[in-house]
Scaffold this active site. Structure first.
Site, PDB file in Angstrom:
ATOM      1  N   SER A 199       4.097   9.979  -3.745  1.00  0.00           N
ATOM      2  CA  SER A 199       5.163  10.278  -2.780  1.00  0.00           C
ATOM      3  C   SER A 199       6.117  11.313  -3.367  1.00  0.00           C
ATOM      4  CB  SER A 199       5.945   9.003  -2.459  1.00  0.00           C
ATOM      5  OG  SER A 199       7.118   9.333  -1.726  1.00  0.00           O
ATOM      6  N   TYR A 220      10.372   1.321  -4.973  1.00  0.00           N
ATOM      7  CA  TYR A 220       9.216   2.024  -4.397  1.00  0.00           C
ATOM      8  C   TYR A 220       8.966   3.324  -5.163  1.00  0.00           C
ATOM      9  CZ  TYR A 220       6.659   4.920  -1.027  1.00  0.00           C
ATOM     10  OH  TYR A 220       5.740   5.753  -0.422  1.00  0.00           O
TER      11      TYR A 220
HETATM   12  N1  LIG Z   1       4.580   7.507   5.627  1.00  0.00           N
HETATM   13  C1  LIG Z   1       5.217   8.203   4.715  1.00  0.00           C
HETATM   14  O1  LIG Z   1       6.225   8.863   5.014  1.00  0.00           O
HETATM   15  C2  LIG Z   1       4.731   8.239   3.292  1.00  0.00           C
HETATM   16  C3  LIG Z   1       5.305   9.190   2.447  1.00  0.00           C
HETATM   17  C4  LIG Z   1       4.864   9.260   1.116  1.00  0.00           C
HETATM   18  C5  LIG Z   1       3.883   8.394   0.690  1.00  0.00           C
HETATM   19  N2  LIG Z   1       3.362   7.471   1.525  1.00  0.00           N
HETATM   20  C6  LIG Z   1       2.313   6.581   1.009  1.00  0.00           C
HETATM   21  O2  LIG Z   1       1.158   6.742   1.783  1.00  0.00           O
HETATM   22  C7  LIG Z   1       0.405   5.521   1.799  1.00  0.00           C
HETATM   23  C8  LIG Z   1       0.141   5.125   3.244  1.00  0.00           C
HETATM   24  O3  LIG Z   1       1.376   4.982   3.886  1.00  0.00           O
HETATM   25  P1  LIG Z   1       1.505   4.877   5.483  1.00  0.00           P
HETATM   26  O4  LIG Z   1       2.800   5.488   5.855  1.00  0.00           O
HETATM   27  O5  LIG Z   1       0.269   5.325   6.131  1.00  0.00           O
HETATM   28  O6  LIG Z   1       1.668   3.306   5.626  1.00  0.00           O
HETATM   29  P2  LIG Z   1       1.304   2.319   6.826  1.00  0.00           P
HETATM   30  O7  LIG Z   1       1.152   3.068   8.113  1.00  0.00           O
HETATM   31  O8  LIG Z   1       2.301   1.237   6.735  1.00  0.00           O
HETATM   32  O9  LIG Z   1      -0.146   1.781   6.378  1.00  0.00           O
HETATM   33  C9  LIG Z   1      -0.269   1.096   5.171  1.00  0.00           C
HETATM   34  C10 LIG Z   1      -1.729   0.866   4.899  1.00  0.00           C
HETATM   35  O10 LIG Z   1      -1.847   0.130   3.668  1.00  0.00           O
HETATM   36  C11 LIG Z   1      -2.540  -1.097   3.907  1.00  0.00           C
HETATM   37  N3  LIG Z   1      -1.912  -2.178   3.134  1.00  0.00           N
HETATM   38  C12 LIG Z   1      -0.579  -2.375   2.940  1.00  0.00           C
HETATM   39  N4  LIG Z   1      -0.374  -3.497   2.232  1.00  0.00           N
HETATM   40  C13 LIG Z   1      -1.605  -4.024   1.972  1.00  0.00           C
HETATM   41  C14 LIG Z   1      -2.056  -5.181   1.297  1.00  0.00           C
HETATM   42  N5  LIG Z   1      -1.200  -6.043   0.715  1.00  0.00           N
HETATM   43  N6  LIG Z   1      -3.391  -5.412   1.219  1.00  0.00           N
HETATM   44  C15 LIG Z   1      -4.271  -4.563   1.798  1.00  0.00           C
HETATM   45  N7  LIG Z   1      -3.895  -3.437   2.466  1.00  0.00           N
HETATM   46  C16 LIG Z   1      -2.583  -3.181   2.558  1.00  0.00           C
HETATM   47  C17 LIG Z   1      -2.409  -1.374   5.393  1.00  0.00           C
HETATM   48  O11 LIG Z   1      -3.501  -2.158   5.821  1.00  0.00           O
HETATM   49  P3  LIG Z   1      -3.527  -2.789   7.331  1.00  0.00           P
HETATM   50  O12 LIG Z   1      -3.759  -1.639   8.243  1.00  0.00           O
HETATM   51  O13 LIG Z   1      -4.661  -3.723   7.329  1.00  0.00           O
HETATM   52  O14 LIG Z   1      -2.215  -3.453   7.539  1.00  0.00           O
HETATM   53  C18 LIG Z   1      -2.391   0.038   5.971  1.00  0.00           C
HETATM   54  O15 LIG Z   1      -3.697   0.506   6.193  1.00  0.00           O
HETATM   55  C19 LIG Z   1       1.248   4.513   1.015  1.00  0.00           C
HETATM   56  O16 LIG Z   1       0.792   4.442  -0.314  1.00  0.00           O
HETATM   57  C20 LIG Z   1       2.631   5.108   1.070  1.00  0.00           C
HETATM   58  O17 LIG Z   1       3.432   4.708  -0.020  1.00  0.00           O
HETATM   59  C21 LIG Z   1       3.767   7.362   2.827  1.00  0.00           C
END
Ligand SMILES: NC(=O)c1ccc[n+]([C@@H]2O[C@H](COP(=O)([O-])OP(=O)(O)OC[C@H]3O[C@@H](n4cnc5c(N)ncnc54)[C@H](OP(=O)(O)O)[C@@H]3O)[C@@H](O)[C@H]2O)c1
Length: 255
Positions: free
Chosen positions: A147, A160
């Site tokens: 991130s 985080y």
């Molecule tokens: N969105 C942003 O702005 C952003 C920015 C920088 C970095 N990131 C990083 O990008 C990655 C994805 O983020 P996102 O925004 O796409 O998040 P999201 O929409 O909340 O999706 C999270 C994903 O992780 C899975 N997950 C979470 N906790 C889990 C657990 N305990 N066991 C198994 N699977 C789990 C979820 O599975 P389910 O679908 O089954 O619930 C989902 O597929 C993360 O590492 C996040 O830190 C996000």
């Protein structure tokens, strides 16, 4: 023939959000995609259907991360499924994407919240890689989703941010050890991306503010990250390792 034809990719949390953007793009490039999910079976199946509708191959499988033995359970479930699609088993591309946000400044984060966010965002990728190394073929790829908060200090997400800082160090250090096998280890660092993790982007005012952080004045999309991951996964990126690639649309560049 896509750039990733004949390759197998595993995307943790690959069913929705950024993970879906990555899964779909790798599927479009010809990889067989193992779409891991934790809870949301419907989203994971929908992602598989989209990949198949575009002529690709994918399957979904579930394991919970952030609990003891999670990495071994993930690989056991993967091994069982992959045997139906590829008699070699194993994989070529591992994307550690699954993650959770922990909001709160240092005086608000308690030990349980700290342990949980580290267990899912840092410990799980560490042990998924450790136990995956016997399955990952030579000249493979490990791509971790970090991130931009490791470079832009946001006190309200301090725990985080620290999980992602550790992931960057893991990326860098692993690259040194795995070079002899031709395996590259890189990370991508998104800025704010439109996913369920950021519900405030649905609010017009919040959206405007977040868009303004990028030099392109728009909110990032899962496909923006999927495209960068696909490049790192491809042979075109064979000479790139130990890098954390900023994929934030030039976020927070000025003052
Ligand atoms: N969105 C942003 O702005 C952003 C920015 C920088 C970095 N990131 C990083 O990008 C990655 C994805 O983020 P996102 O925004 O796409 O998040 P999201 O929409 O909340 O999706 C999270 C994903 O992780 C899975 N997950 C979470 N906790 C889990 C657990 N305990 N066991 C198994 N699977 C789990 C979820 O599975 P389910 O679908 O089954 O619930 C989902 O597929 C993360 O590492 C996040 O830190 C996000």
């Amino acid at each position: 023939m896509g750039k990733l034809s004949g390759k197998t990719a595993l995307v943790t949390g690959g069913g929705r959000g950024i993970g879906r953007g990555i899964s779909e793009r790798l599927g479009r490039d010809g990889a067989l995609v193992a779409v891991h999910y934790g809870n949301d079976e419907a989203a994971a199946k929908e992602t598989v259907r989209t990949i198949e509708a575009e002529g690709g191959r994918a399957f979904a499988f579930r394991t919970e991360l952030g609990v003891p033995g999670d990495a071994e359970a993930l690989w056991a479930a993967f091994d069982e499924q992959i045997a139906r699609y590829d008699e070699r088993g194993g994989l070529d591309i591992l994307v550690n994407n699954a993650g959770v946000l922990a909001s709160g400044a240092i005086d608000q984060i308690d030990e349980a919240a700290y342990d949980r966010v580290f267990a899912i965002n840092t410990k799980a990728p560490f042990f998924i890689i450790k136990h995956g190394l016997t399955r990952l073929r030579d000249n493979g790829r490990i791509i971790n989703v970090s991130s931009g908060v490791t470079k832009v200090a946001i006190p309200d997400v301090i725990a985080y941010s620290a999980t992602k800082g550790a992931l960057d160090t893991l990326t860098f250090t692993l690259a040194q050890g795995l070079g002899a096998r031709g395996i590259t280890v890189n990370a991508v660092a998104p800025g704010t991306i439109e996913t369920d993790a950021n519900p405030w982007v649905k609010d017009p005012e919040g959206r405007k503010q977040i868009a303004a952080v990028s030099v392109f004045n728009r909110v990032g999309r899962p496909a923006d990250i999927g495209d960068a991951v696909a490049f790192l996964a491809s042979d075109d990126a064979r000479w790139i390792t130990a890098e954390v690639i900023d994929v934030s649309g030039g976020s927070a560049l000025g003052i």
